[in-house]
Scaffold this motif. Structure first.
Motif, PDB file in Angstrom:
ATOM      1  N   ILE A 180      14.734   0.665 -14.794  1.00  0.00           N
ATOM      2  CA  ILE A 180      13.848   0.426 -13.640  1.00  0.00           C
ATOM      3  C   ILE A 180      13.649   1.711 -12.846  1.00  0.00           C
ATOM      4  N   GLU A 181      14.725   2.477 -12.627  1.00  0.00           N
ATOM      5  CA  GLU A 181      14.569   3.712 -11.850  1.00  0.00           C
ATOM      6  C   GLU A 181      13.632   4.693 -12.545  1.00  0.00           C
ATOM      7  N   HIS A 182      13.613   4.652 -13.887  1.00  0.00           N
ATOM      8  CA  HIS A 182      12.728   5.568 -14.601  1.00  0.00           C
ATOM      9  C   HIS A 182      11.280   5.073 -14.662  1.00  0.00           C
ATOM     10  N   VAL A 183      11.041   3.781 -14.536  1.00  0.00           N
ATOM     11  CA  VAL A 183       9.636   3.317 -14.525  1.00  0.00           C
ATOM     12  C   VAL A 183       9.100   3.246 -13.088  1.00  0.00           C
ATOM     13  N   ARG A 184      10.004   3.240 -12.143  1.00  0.00           N
ATOM     14  CA  ARG A 184       9.593   3.030 -10.747  1.00  0.00           C
ATOM     15  C   ARG A 184       8.519   4.033 -10.287  1.00  0.00           C
ATOM     16  N   VAL A 185       8.717   5.306 -10.635  1.00  0.00           N
ATOM     17  CA  VAL A 185       7.769   6.344 -10.187  1.00  0.00           C
ATOM     18  C   VAL A 185       6.355   5.991 -10.676  1.00  0.00           C
ATOM     19  N   ASP A 186       6.246   5.637 -11.954  1.00  0.00           N
ATOM     20  CA  ASP A 186       4.928   5.299 -12.508  1.00  0.00           C
ATOM     21  C   ASP A 186       4.342   4.062 -11.840  1.00  0.00           C
ATOM     22  N   VAL A 187       5.184   3.043 -11.667  1.00  0.00           N
ATOM     23  CA  VAL A 187       4.677   1.764 -11.146  1.00  0.00           C
ATOM     24  C   VAL A 187       4.261   1.906  -9.680  1.00  0.00           C
ATOM     25  N   GLU A 188       4.919   2.822  -8.980  1.00  0.00           N
ATOM     26  CA  GLU A 188       4.567   3.000  -7.569  1.00  0.00           C
ATOM     27  C   GLU A 188       3.458   4.035  -7.363  1.00  0.00           C
ATOM     28  N   SER A 189       3.095   4.766  -8.426  1.00  0.00           N
ATOM     29  CA  SER A 189       2.084   5.814  -8.214  1.00  0.00           C
ATOM     30  C   SER A 189       0.819   5.644  -9.038  1.00  0.00           C
ATOM     31  N   ARG A 190       0.888   4.914 -10.167  1.00  0.00           N
ATOM     32  CA  ARG A 190      -0.272   4.931 -11.073  1.00  0.00           C
ATOM     33  C   ARG A 190      -1.254   3.761 -10.971  1.00  0.00           C
ATOM     34  N   PRO A 191      -0.860   2.608 -10.424  1.00  0.00           N
ATOM     35  CA  PRO A 191      -1.890   1.565 -10.284  1.00  0.00           C
ATOM     36  C   PRO A 191      -2.974   1.980  -9.278  1.00  0.00           C
ATOM     37  N   LEU A 192      -4.060   1.224  -9.245  1.00  0.00           N
ATOM     38  CA  LEU A 192      -5.134   1.487  -8.289  1.00  0.00           C
ATOM     39  C   LEU A 192      -4.580   1.522  -6.871  1.00  0.00           C
ATOM     40  N   LEU A 193      -5.244   2.270  -6.029  1.00  0.00           N
ATOM     41  CA  LEU A 193      -4.740   2.481  -4.670  1.00  0.00           C
ATOM     42  C   LEU A 193      -4.400   1.173  -3.954  1.00  0.00           C
ATOM     43  N   MET A 194      -5.332   0.208  -3.969  1.00  0.00           N
ATOM     44  CA  MET A 194      -5.089  -1.013  -3.203  1.00  0.00           C
ATOM     45  C   MET A 194      -3.967  -1.859  -3.816  1.00  0.00           C
ATOM     46  N   THR A 195      -3.917  -1.920  -5.150  1.00  0.00           N
ATOM     47  CA  THR A 195      -2.850  -2.740  -5.755  1.00  0.00           C
ATOM     48  C   THR A 195      -1.494  -2.082  -5.527  1.00  0.00           C
ATOM     49  N   ARG A 196      -1.441  -0.754  -5.583  1.00  0.00           N
ATOM     50  CA  ARG A 196      -0.116  -0.127  -5.400  1.00  0.00           C
ATOM     51  C   ARG A 196       0.291  -0.124  -3.933  1.00  0.00           C
ATOM     52  N   LYS A 197      -0.692  -0.063  -3.033  1.00  0.00           N
ATOM     53  CA  LYS A 197      -0.324  -0.111  -1.610  1.00  0.00           C
ATOM     54  C   LYS A 197       0.193  -1.489  -1.215  1.00  0.00           C
ATOM     55  N   SER A 198      -0.335  -2.540  -1.870  1.00  0.00           N
ATOM     56  CA  SER A 198       0.112  -3.884  -1.478  1.00  0.00           C
ATOM     57  C   SER A 198       1.370  -4.314  -2.228  1.00  0.00           C
ATOM     58  N   LEU A 199       1.812  -3.530  -3.226  1.00  0.00           N
ATOM     59  CA  LEU A 199       3.084  -3.816  -3.895  1.00  0.00           C
ATOM     60  C   LEU A 199       4.215  -3.322  -2.998  1.00  0.00           C
ATOM     61  N   LYS A 200       4.997  -4.272  -2.483  1.00  0.00           N
ATOM     62  CA  LYS A 200       6.061  -3.845  -1.554  1.00  0.00           C
ATOM     63  C   LYS A 200       7.247  -3.229  -2.283  1.00  0.00           C
ATOM     64  N   GLY A 201       7.375  -3.531  -3.573  1.00  0.00           N
ATOM     65  CA  GLY A 201       8.443  -2.857  -4.303  1.00  0.00           C
ATOM     66  C   GLY A 201       8.930  -3.611  -5.521  1.00  0.00           C
ATOM     67  N   LEU A 202       9.798  -2.911  -6.271  1.00  0.00           N
ATOM     68  CA  LEU A 202      10.525  -3.530  -7.385  1.00  0.00           C
ATOM     69  C   LEU A 202      11.950  -3.679  -6.895  1.00  0.00           C
TER      70      LEU A 202
END
Ligand SMILES: [Zn+2]
Length: 324
Positions: free
Chosen positions: A272-294
């Motif tokens: 999870i720590e290794h995918v976290r950077v991608d999941v928090e930075s690569r989705p579209l701006l609005m979808t990643r901003k509304s994702l509160k976290g893993l």
């Protein structure tokens, strides 16, 4: 009068965990049984005997309902277990009806990942969120998708088979018989199988010693990767890349508020720590901003299957309050 309980039964490929669970999600007693699975009839007898033994020894209040989490295809409305891949269930079993006839209480079935997701809804992240994904990576990969406070089931209760989403068309062969799925690349079972297959090409890998002493785990692969072992780096970086692709796509497709995770392969946090950077930075701006976290599920990973099964029982018990 002791506290009201339901009985939950988490049926896995090798073990059955049975327990008495209160409406607040407290497990008052539980017991682990081995499952004997030579044939369909023996498997069913083994499940019935585990329940019978638990109830015989249970000295609290009589259970209000019974819930069973199972592997395979289940029709939760009809209470039918159609089939399983890792247990020899080949013809439909009217298990809910059989249990309620025998014990004179409501009984309910569902597949184990949907049941765990219902436990998340009732006792976990669902207390704060209506829109979340429950990700489970152990031997395999599966997900529960909850939107508007409802578990998405799909037309045949098969929604959430995340392990078979395609990430690499010419990738390793999946247990489902196809190539390209994320499961053989990023699940615990998949990574171990790939190590065994590729060891011959990496004669100096420290994973040989683990394989010979039967101590190869996802955790040992991640640890070896951190020390620079080339085979471990290949297996783990392929897993990171494949899982990142799947989660970025999920975030863009479904716009969840949270991703909560559980399962043995994620328990040390490395993947999870290794995918976290991608999941928090690569989705579209609005979808990643509304994702509160893993974040890790707050439910005990050893108990989430049992809690899920109990949740099924609380959901069908009229005094338990339905959440679906
Ligand atoms: Zn597959």
């Amino acid at each position: 009068m002791s506290e009201p309980v339901v009985i939950g039964m988490d049926v896995g490929a090798t073990k059955i965990l049975v327990g008495a669970v209160t409406q607040a999600g407290d497990i008052l007693a539980s017991r682990l049984f081995k499952i004997n699975s030579e044939t369909q009839a023996i498997t069913l007898r083994s499940i019935e005997a585990s329940l019978e033994n638990f109830i015989r020894d249970w000295n609290g209040s009589p259970p209000l309902a019974i819930g069973v989490g199972l592997v395979g295809q289940i029709d939760p409305k009809a209470g039918i277990w159609f089939e399983a891949i890792n247990l020899p269930i080949r013809s439909p079993v009217l298990l809910a009806e059989q249990l309620s006839d025998h014990y004179k209480v409501h009984a309910a079935l569902d597949n184990d990942v949907h049941a765990a997701t219902l436990a998340e809804m009732r006792w976990g992240i669902g207390k704060e969120s209506m829109d979340f994904i429950y990700l489970n990576i152990g031997t395999g990969i599966a997900a529960g998708l909850v939107f508007n406070g409802q578990l998405l089931r799909g037309t045949q209760n098969y929604a959430g088979e995340l392990g078979h989403t395609v990430v690499q068309p010419d990738g390793p062969l999946c247990p489902c018989g196809r190539r390209g799925c994320v499961e053989p690349i990023a699940s615990g079972g998949g990574m171990l199988a790939r190590v065994q297959e590729l060891l011959v090409d990496y004669p100096d890998s420290m994973l040989h010693a683990h394989a010979q002493s039967d101590s190869l785990t996802a955790h040992s692969i991640f640890t070896a990767a951190d020390t620079g072992d080339p085979l471990a780096i290949k297996i783990s970086s392929d897993a990171v890349q494949a899982l990142s692709i799947v989660l970025i796509n999920l975030v863009n497709l479904l716009n969840p508020e949270w991703i909560v995770y559980g399962g043995g392969t994620l328990s040390d946090g490395w993947l999870i720590e290794h995918v976290r950077v991608d999941v928090e930075s690569r989705p579209l701006l609005m979808t990643r901003k509304s994702l509160k976290g893993l974040l890790p599920s707050r439910l005990n990973p050893d108990q989430v299957g049992l809690l899920g099964a109990a949740c099924l029982a609380w959901n069908v018990n009229p005094s338990g309050g339905a959440i679906e």
